[in-house]
Design a protein around this motif. Structure first.
Motif, short mmCIF file in Angstrom:
data_model
loop_
_atom_site.label_atom_id
_atom_site.label_comp_id
_atom_site.label_asym_id
_atom_site.label_seq_id
_atom_site.Cartn_x
_atom_site.Cartn_y
_atom_site.Cartn_z
N ASP A 290 0.82 -1.20 0.00
CA ASP A 290 0.00 0.00 0.00
C ASP A 290 0.86 1.26 0.00
O ASP A 290 0.53 2.26 -0.65
CB ASP A 290 -0.92 -0.02 1.21
N SER A 291 1.98 1.20 0.72
CA SER A 291 2.86 2.37 0.76
C SER A 291 3.47 2.66 -0.60
O SER A 291 3.69 3.80 -0.97
CB SER A 291 3.96 2.15 1.81
N LYS A 292 3.73 1.60 -1.37
CA LYS A 292 4.31 1.77 -2.70
C LYS A 292 3.28 2.31 -3.69
O LYS A 292 3.64 2.83 -4.74
CB LYS A 292 4.84 0.42 -3.21
N SER A 293 1.98 2.10 -3.39
CA SER A 293 0.94 2.50 -4.34
C SER A 293 0.87 4.01 -4.51
O SER A 293 0.24 4.50 -5.44
CB SER A 293 -0.43 1.97 -3.90
N GLY A 294 1.48 4.75 -3.61
CA GLY A 294 1.47 6.21 -3.74
C GLY A 294 2.50 6.72 -4.73
O GLY A 294 2.53 7.90 -5.04
N LEU A 295 3.38 5.86 -5.22
CA LEU A 295 4.40 6.27 -6.17
C LEU A 295 3.77 6.64 -7.50
O LEU A 295 2.71 6.14 -7.87
CB LEU A 295 5.41 5.14 -6.36
N GLY A 296 4.41 7.45 -8.25
CA GLY A 296 3.87 7.86 -9.53
C GLY A 296 4.07 6.81 -10.61
O GLY A 296 4.71 5.78 -10.41
N SER A 297 3.51 7.08 -11.77
CA SER A 297 3.65 6.28 -12.99
C SER A 297 3.21 4.84 -12.81
O SER A 297 2.39 4.51 -11.96
CB SER A 297 5.11 6.34 -13.49
N LEU A 298 3.81 3.95 -13.61
CA LEU A 298 3.39 2.55 -13.65
C LEU A 298 3.65 1.82 -12.35
O LEU A 298 2.88 0.93 -11.97
CB LEU A 298 4.10 1.84 -14.81
N THR A 299 4.73 2.17 -11.66
CA THR A 299 5.07 1.47 -10.42
C THR A 299 3.98 1.62 -9.37
O THR A 299 3.55 0.65 -8.73
CB THR A 299 6.40 2.00 -9.85
N GLY A 300 3.50 2.83 -9.20
CA GLY A 300 2.44 3.07 -8.23
C GLY A 300 1.16 2.33 -8.58
O GLY A 300 0.49 1.76 -7.72
N ILE A 301 0.81 2.31 -9.87
CA ILE A 301 -0.41 1.62 -10.30
C ILE A 301 -0.28 0.12 -10.06
O ILE A 301 -1.23 -0.55 -9.63
CB ILE A 301 -0.70 1.91 -11.78
N PHE A 302 0.92 -0.42 -10.34
CA PHE A 302 1.14 -1.85 -10.10
C PHE A 302 0.93 -2.19 -8.63
O PHE A 302 0.26 -3.18 -8.30
CB PHE A 302 2.54 -2.26 -10.53
N PHE A 303 1.48 -1.40 -7.73
CA PHE A 303 1.35 -1.70 -6.31
C PHE A 303 -0.08 -1.47 -5.81
O PHE A 303 -0.51 -2.10 -4.86
CB PHE A 303 2.36 -0.88 -5.49
N MET A 304 -0.83 -0.61 -6.48
CA MET A 304 -2.25 -0.49 -6.15
C MET A 304 -2.98 -1.79 -6.49
O MET A 304 -3.83 -2.27 -5.74
CB MET A 304 -2.88 0.68 -6.91
N ALA A 305 -2.64 -2.36 -7.65
CA ALA A 305 -3.25 -3.63 -8.05
C ALA A 305 -2.85 -4.75 -7.10
O ALA A 305 -3.67 -5.60 -6.73
CB ALA A 305 -2.83 -3.98 -9.48
N LEU A 306 -1.58 -4.75 -6.69
CA LEU A 306 -1.10 -5.77 -5.75
C LEU A 306 -1.80 -5.62 -4.40
O LEU A 306 -2.15 -6.62 -3.76
CB LEU A 306 0.42 -5.65 -5.59
N THR A 307 -2.02 -4.38 -3.96
CA THR A 307 -2.72 -4.14 -2.69
C THR A 307 -4.13 -4.71 -2.75
O THR A 307 -4.61 -5.34 -1.80
CB THR A 307 -2.77 -2.64 -2.39
N LEU A 308 -4.82 -4.49 -3.88
CA LEU A 308 -6.17 -5.03 -4.04
C LEU A 308 -6.16 -6.56 -3.91
O LEU A 308 -6.99 -7.14 -3.20
CB LEU A 308 -6.74 -4.64 -5.41
N ALA A 309 -5.20 -7.22 -4.58
CA ALA A 309 -5.13 -8.68 -4.53
C ALA A 309 -4.88 -9.17 -3.11
O ALA A 309 -5.43 -10.20 -2.70
CB ALA A 309 -4.04 -9.17 -5.47
#
Length: 641
Positions: A290-309
């Motif tokens: 979740d902390s990584k999901s705040g990052l910009g660009s593709l990295t942040g979006i990926f960690f948002m998806a991982l947080t959901l899973a």
């Protein structure tokens, strides 16, 4: 008082030993064990269950061997043991020597694997002894000679059967079906309390943070793609397993302990869905993602998806577990699992991508509320019903007889009845019953009708078959009304095999009668096998044709009964892989995969009396007319051969 000591791994055993055999009569042998014990060490000859101590003894790789009397030498020493205060034991010191009388039933092998088992100590260290050696047996024969060659039939040519019928391309259709089931599972997951509330929150974040509608749409699509990718990656380890052994998925799906494990897991999930406790992923893991999901660009979006899973696992885990189990029995289990996981991921990802494109749609979404808890508890009942399917598989494979057909149906009937009462609001408070919606009432009525449908299944009447559930309950022959199962087989009605797990006897009968062989590769825990037996083989035109024209032999690839010692051997494939053939299932699973390049059941094969392939083998064929046409084609090929 019980004392525990760490076992010390020694580079060298405290005992150097050897064993000799001497033939007596009628399969009775004397095994004389002699050994030298290292200075300062002693070997225990007494059993003490309270201390977890076992006496030195001999074990064998053949459980049919009967151990008779054991004679220790006169070199036993009685001494107090500092590792077990207040106790004295008979021990061997310096020299180990005893005689074990055994009786070997049936044919005598030329060699016998002997395992010396026990414990030794030097008053400071405590080690377990588990060493094996091979001893020749007087009058024994090489019982494995020719067994390996019989696994592979030189007469089988899959590319050139006598008749070109029965060829059926099922792979793509099956993959698509599993993808569709995974997609349905993903839609169910969307309706759970762990996932549904996240849809508007996540899409709102995208639309507010992206700056423009075009960027929001792009980020929403990328988010959805990452969700699908994460679930696809979850199936990757199973491709590695599948490459190790093509029979692995089939072995796992019918393994006694695997089925008991899934029974326990599904009970665990059901209790969680009922609200007894919450399943959560490690807080560190989800917080880090979740902390990584705040990052910009593709990295942040990926960690948002991982947080959901991760955070939705408590609701998606049981559904994903069902996908895994359903893929285990597949010929291409890993690919089917990938298709199922892909369908699941697509169903989860679609709302985020679509609502990012059309944010106005979110206003039409129902608000989170009590209906989500209704979905969750309904899934709990379904998980509970599935759990007993796995227990039934274990019961059938092990032949325990604890979950006969009527008992299994009775459990499903009880679960369905209680679920119907729950959906109809019987367990709700009076003030809450007026809030029950039409959909929930309709589902409650349908569930109650299903419970009524199950009632005849507990009787011994003509209405007990329950064709809509064919394959899921135990077979009709596995019944409390049946005093004794016929030949340990499933087919009491319709077609009954002349031979169960006895291919050689079937070949002899085929040569004697001139009838072709119909081989039924089946399994005790095979759902589609039961569907074929109960819905296709019972059709008069099919049953009469099989009885009149074929020698039918059913080979159970999941039968865990041990083979007699004189029928066990190690099979070496052309690729150099070795497989121990110890059980009935090992034999027929290997026989099927080697000769017919398939590991799924059911598989039907027609051979001439001289064991030549008459037409292409077929698997699950629910259309009786199509199956009858295949039988006729194979029979005619044998008749005009």
């Amino acid at each position: 008082m019980c004392f525990y000591f760490p076992f010390i791994a020694m580079a060298q055993s405290p005992v150097k030993w050897s064993v000799e055999s001497k033939k007596q009569h009628n399969g009775v042998y004397i095994l004389t064990v002699a050994g030298t014990i290292q200075p300062g060490w002693h070997v225990y000859t007494q059993h003490d269950a309270d201390e977890g101590l076992e006496s030195v003894t001999l074990k064998f790789d053949n459980e049919l061997i009967k151990t008779e009397r054991l004679e220790h030498s006169k070199e036993l020493v009685v001494q107090k043991d500092v590792l077990f205060p207040g106790k004295s034991f008979d021990v061997y010191k310096n020299v180990l020597e005893f005689k074990q009388y055994i009786k070997i039933p049936g044919s005598i092998p030329s060699n016998l694997k002997v395992i010396l088992s026990g414990f030794a100590s030097n008053n400071a260290e405590f080690v377990a002894i588990e060493e094996s050696t091979t001893v020749p047996l007087e009058g024994g024969k090489d019982l494995t000679k020719g067994k390996e060659a019989r696994i592979e039939l030189s007469t089988i040519d899959l590319k050139k059967p006598a008749a070109d019928c029965g060829r059926k391309e099922e792979g793509q259709s099956t993959i698509f079906n599993v993808f569709f089931l995974g997609f349905i599972g993903g839609l169910l997951a969307l309706l759970t309390p762990c996932v549904f509330p996240m849809i508007p929150l996540t899409v709102s974040w995208f639309t507010s943070q992206s700056g423009s509608k075009k960027t929001a749409i792009r980020n929403g699509i990328i988010y959805g793609v990452f969700i699908v990718g994460i679930y696809l990656l979850g199936s990757l380890p199973f491709h590695l397993l599948n490459n190790v052994d093509p029979e692995l998925f089939n072995v796992l799906s019918t393994n006694l302990w695997v089925n008991l494990f899934f029974f326990a897991i599904f009970i665990f999930f059901a209790l969680s869905f009922f609200g007894l406790f919450e399943i959560t992923i490690s807080g560190k893991l989800s917080n880090k993602a979740d902390s990584k999901s705040g990052l910009g660009s593709l990295t942040g979006i990926f960690f948002m998806a991982l947080t959901l899973a991760l955070v939705s696992f408590s609701c998606t885990g049981p559904i994903l577990g069902t996908l895994l189990v359903g893929s285990l029995s597949s010929n291409s289990g890993a690919w089917q699992l990938t298709a199922g996981m892909g369908g699941f991921g697509v169903a989860l990802a679609l709302p985020f991508a679509l609502f990012a494109m059309f944010p106005g749609w979110m206003q039409r979404l129902p608000k989170s509320g009590g209906w989500l808890m209704t979905v969750k508890k309904t899934l709990a009942f379904l998980e509970l019903a599935l759990a007993f399917k796995f227990l039934s598989n274990a019961d059938l494979v092990a032949h325990w007889g604890i979950l006969k057909r009527e008992i299994f149906i009775g459990i499903w009937l009880l679960i369905s009845f209680v679920l119907a009462l729950y959906l109809l609001g019987v367990f709700d408070k009076k003030e809450d019953r007026t809030k029950i919606g039409k959909i929930r009432i309709s589902l409650g009525i349908l569930t109650f009708i299903f419970a009524l449908y199950l009632v005849p299944g507990m009787t011994n009447s003509e209405y007990a078959r329950l064709n809509l559930l064919s394959g899921f309950p135990p077979p009709m022959s596995y019944s409390i009304y049946t005093a004794k199962e016929k030949s340990r087989g499933h087919k009491v009605e319709g077609v009954e095999p002349q031979f169960i797990n006895d291919y050689e006897a079937a070949v002899v009968m085929a040569k004697k009668t001139g009838k072709p062989l119909l081989i039924d590769f089946t399994g005790w825990a095979c759902v589609n096998c039961r569907k074929m037996e109960e819905n296709v083989w019972t059709k008069p035109e099919v049953s009469k044709f099989i009885k009149a024209n074929f020698i039918l032999v059913s080979l159970y690839v999941d039968d865990r009964a041990k083979l007699p010692s004189d029928q066990r051997f190690t099979y070496s494939s052309k690729e150099g892989l070795k497989k121990e053939i110890k059980t009935v299932g090992d034999l027929w699973a290997t026989f099927q995969s080697v000769n017919f390049n398939q590991v799924t059941q059911p598989l039907y094969v027609i051979l001439s009396p001289d064991e030549r392939l008459m037409n292409h083998p077929v698997g699950y064929t629910p259309d009786e007319h199509e199956y009858k046409a295949w039988l006729e084609c194979g029979f005619n090929a044998a008749a005009f051969k």
